[in-house]
Design a protein around this motif. Structure first.
Motif, PDB file in Angstrom:
ATOM      1  N   GLN A   1       0.753  -1.133  -0.242  1.00 17.74           N
ATOM      2  CA  GLN A   1      -0.168  -0.070  -0.440  1.00 17.74           C
ATOM      3  C   GLN A   1       1.026   0.886  -0.082  1.00 17.74           C
ATOM      4  OE1 GLN A   1      -2.989   0.565   3.525  1.00 17.74           O
ATOM      5  NE2 GLN A   1      -4.070   1.835   2.504  1.00 17.74           N
ATOM      6  N   GLU A   2       2.217   1.148   1.027  1.00 23.16           N
ATOM      7  CA  GLU A   2       3.023   2.676   0.486  1.00 23.16           C
ATOM      8  C   GLU A   2       3.555   2.669   0.108  1.00 23.16           C
ATOM      9  OE1 GLU A   2       3.695   3.054   5.411  1.00 23.16           O
ATOM     10  OE2 GLU A   2       2.595   2.540   5.600  1.00 23.16           O
ATOM     11  N   THR A   3       3.848   1.297  -0.748  1.00 25.51           N
ATOM     12  CA  THR A   3       4.915   1.675  -1.771  1.00 25.51           C
ATOM     13  C   THR A   3       4.183   0.903  -3.373  1.00 25.51           C
ATOM     14  OG1 THR A   3       6.502  -0.587  -1.148  1.00 25.51           O
ATOM     15  CG2 THR A   3       7.078   1.184  -0.345  1.00 25.51           C
ATOM     16  N   PRO A   4       3.379   1.845  -4.492  1.00 28.63           N
ATOM     17  CA  PRO A   4       2.817   1.033  -5.430  1.00 28.63           C
ATOM     18  C   PRO A   4       3.737   1.711  -6.635  1.00 28.63           C
ATOM     19  CG  PRO A   4       2.197   4.066  -4.279  1.00 28.63           C
ATOM     20  CD  PRO A   4       3.240   2.925  -3.758  1.00 28.63           C
ATOM     21  N   LEU A   5       3.720   0.877  -7.343  1.00 28.90           N
ATOM     22  CA  LEU A   5       4.569   0.960  -8.696  1.00 28.90           C
ATOM     23  C   LEU A   5       3.642   0.900  -9.811  1.00 28.90           C
ATOM     24  CD1 LEU A   5       7.783   1.121 -10.078  1.00 28.90           C
ATOM     25  CD2 LEU A   5       7.619  -1.739  -9.455  1.00 28.90           C
ATOM     26  N   ALA A   6       2.713   1.565 -10.112  1.00 21.20           N
ATOM     27  CA  ALA A   6       1.602   1.864 -11.123  1.00 21.20           C
ATOM     28  C   ALA A   6       2.105   1.958 -12.582  1.00 21.20           C
ATOM     29  CB  ALA A   6       0.356   2.391 -10.236  1.00 21.20           C
ATOM     30  N   ASP A   7       3.157   2.977 -11.922  1.00 17.97           N
ATOM     31  CA  ASP A   7       3.563   3.357 -13.097  1.00 17.97           C
ATOM     32  C   ASP A   7       5.262   3.327 -13.408  1.00 17.97           C
ATOM     33  OD1 ASP A   7       4.327   5.430 -11.941  1.00 17.97           O
ATOM     34  OD2 ASP A   7       3.918   7.277 -12.479  1.00 17.97           O
ATOM     35  N   GLY A   8       5.357   2.555 -13.017  1.00 23.81           N
ATOM     36  CA  GLY A   8       6.508   1.708 -13.612  1.00 23.81           C
ATOM     37  C   GLY A   8       7.635   3.128 -13.090  1.00 23.81           C
ATOM     38  N   ASP A   9       7.346   3.910 -12.301  1.00 24.15           N
ATOM     39  CA  ASP A   9       8.357   4.818 -11.711  1.00 24.15           C
ATOM     40  C   ASP A   9       9.359   4.185 -10.557  1.00 24.15           C
ATOM     41  OD1 ASP A   9      10.105   7.024 -10.515  1.00 24.15           O
ATOM     42  OD2 ASP A   9       8.802   8.563 -10.601  1.00 24.15           O
TER      43      ASP A   9
ATOM     44  N   LYS B   1       4.663  -5.709 -10.284  1.00 22.59           N
ATOM     45  CA  LYS B   1       5.443  -4.552 -10.190  1.00 22.59           C
ATOM     46  C   LYS B   1       6.344  -4.680 -11.006  1.00 22.59           C
ATOM     47  CE  LYS B   1       5.143  -2.849  -6.051  1.00 22.59           C
ATOM     48  NZ  LYS B   1       4.181  -3.312  -5.530  1.00 22.59           N
ATOM     49  N   VAL B   2       6.256  -6.173 -11.212  1.00 23.76           N
ATOM     50  CA  VAL B   2       7.611  -6.498 -12.866  1.00 23.76           C
ATOM     51  C   VAL B   2       6.627  -5.990 -13.764  1.00 23.76           C
ATOM     52  CG1 VAL B   2       8.613  -8.567 -14.134  1.00 23.76           C
ATOM     53  CG2 VAL B   2       8.500  -8.033 -11.419  1.00 23.76           C
ATOM     54  N   ASP B   3       5.206  -6.331 -14.180  1.00 22.86           N
ATOM     55  CA  ASP B   3       4.219  -5.832 -15.146  1.00 22.86           C
ATOM     56  C   ASP B   3       3.515  -4.667 -15.401  1.00 22.86           C
ATOM     57  OD1 ASP B   3       3.840  -8.694 -15.835  1.00 22.86           O
ATOM     58  OD2 ASP B   3       1.371  -8.305 -15.039  1.00 22.86           O
ATOM     59  N   ALA B   4       4.191  -3.207 -14.072  1.00 23.76           N
ATOM     60  CA  ALA B   4       4.369  -2.231 -14.667  1.00 23.76           C
ATOM     61  C   ALA B   4       5.851  -1.579 -15.085  1.00 23.76           C
ATOM     62  CB  ALA B   4       4.371  -2.076 -13.032  1.00 23.76           C
ATOM     63  N   ILE B   5       6.437  -2.383 -14.826  1.00 19.95           N
ATOM     64  CA  ILE B   5       8.001  -1.630 -15.561  1.00 19.95           C
ATOM     65  C   ILE B   5       8.075  -2.496 -16.692  1.00 19.95           C
ATOM     66  CG2 ILE B   5      10.762  -2.451 -14.908  1.00 19.95           C
ATOM     67  CD1 ILE B   5      10.384  -3.054 -12.062  1.00 19.95           C
ATOM     68  N   ALA B   6       7.344  -3.415 -16.931  1.00 18.82           N
ATOM     69  CA  ALA B   6       7.679  -3.989 -18.654  1.00 18.82           C
ATOM     70  C   ALA B   6       7.233  -3.093 -19.463  1.00 18.82           C
ATOM     71  CB  ALA B   6       7.262  -4.902 -18.289  1.00 18.82           C
ATOM     72  N   THR B   7       5.603  -2.634 -18.905  1.00 18.14           N
ATOM     73  CA  THR B   7       4.666  -1.862 -19.602  1.00 18.14           C
ATOM     74  C   THR B   7       5.457  -0.093 -19.798  1.00 18.14           C
ATOM     75  OG1 THR B   7       2.320  -2.480 -18.792  1.00 18.14           O
ATOM     76  CG2 THR B   7       2.686  -0.744 -19.638  1.00 18.14           C
TER      77      THR B   7
END
Length: 213
Positions: free
Chosen positions: A79-87, A131-137
């Motif tokens: 919850q406190e460390t989201p990675l939705a946009d791959g940042d 998170k890996v999917d967000a990075i790939a995107t």
């Protein structure tokens, strides 16, 4: 402590949510300090200020209580460390801050690897996969380095966020300063973000093929 929490004949304390929260908080501290094998139900109940019987009522046994405590910490971390946009730079900053504020999270993970040989919950697996999917995107969109696979890039950033918090004592001593001193933590946090920036910055004019999901 409320009377209904002390009375073994009372099956459903009125403040059950608060009691469960206290038991989970106490269990998290106990497991982080002693591991699953070394933790004691009596100490957990005493820390929580609750009847030991309630622990079995709410969580079943010590193994299930460990799972519940770990699940809660994983949920807080996610919850406190989201990675939705791959940042990954923002993620690294948030994860460093979280692990610094919640050292019990790393200790629980260490006990899990040691005592359960790296068993992982589905919640944790799903969180990492997202998170890996967000990075790939982000790599496909050219926002971060696509010359390193998404999985490898994420694994590197994960370890970087904990590198100073888990520094070998001899290396910490070699700095000549307290590794937890505010100024030293600030210096390392800045170095961490610079390192993440350097390994994640997109390479101009190159189209990598190492991305994975």
């Amino acid at each position: 402590m409320d009377t209904d929490e002390r009375t073994a004949s009372s099956p459903r304390p009125r403040n059950s949510a608060a009691t469960k929260e206290r038991l989970l908080t106490a269990a998290t501290s106990e497991f982080a300090e002693f591991g699953l094998a070394g933790a004691r139900i009596d100490r957990i109940a005493e820390r929580a200020g609750a009847n030991k019987r309630l622990l079995y009522v709410y969580f079943g046994d010590k193994d299930q209580l460990f799972e519940a405590a770990l699940h809660r910490q994983i949920g807080k971390l996610a919850q406190e460390t989201p990675l939705a946009d791959g940042d990954l730079i923002a993620y690294a900053a948030a994860r460093f801050d979280f692990m610094l504020a919640h050292p019990e999270t790393a200790r629980l993970a260490a006990w899990l690897r040691f005592e359960r040989h790296g068993d992982s919950s589905q919640t944790e697996i799903d969180s990492y996969r997202a998170k890996v999917d967000a990075i790939a995107t982000a790599q496909h969109e050219g926002r971060i380095n696509d010359g390193i696979s998404a999985t490898d890039l994420f694994a590197m950033v994960l370890r970087l966020t904990e590198s100073w918090l888990d520094v070998p004592p001899a290396l910490a001593a070699a700095t000549g300063t307290d590794p937890r001193a505010p100024h030293r933590l600030g210096e390392h946090r800045a170095a961490l973000l610079e390192a993440v920036h350097r390994i994640t910055a997109p390479r101009a004019g190159e189209s990598g093929h190492a991305t994975d999901a």
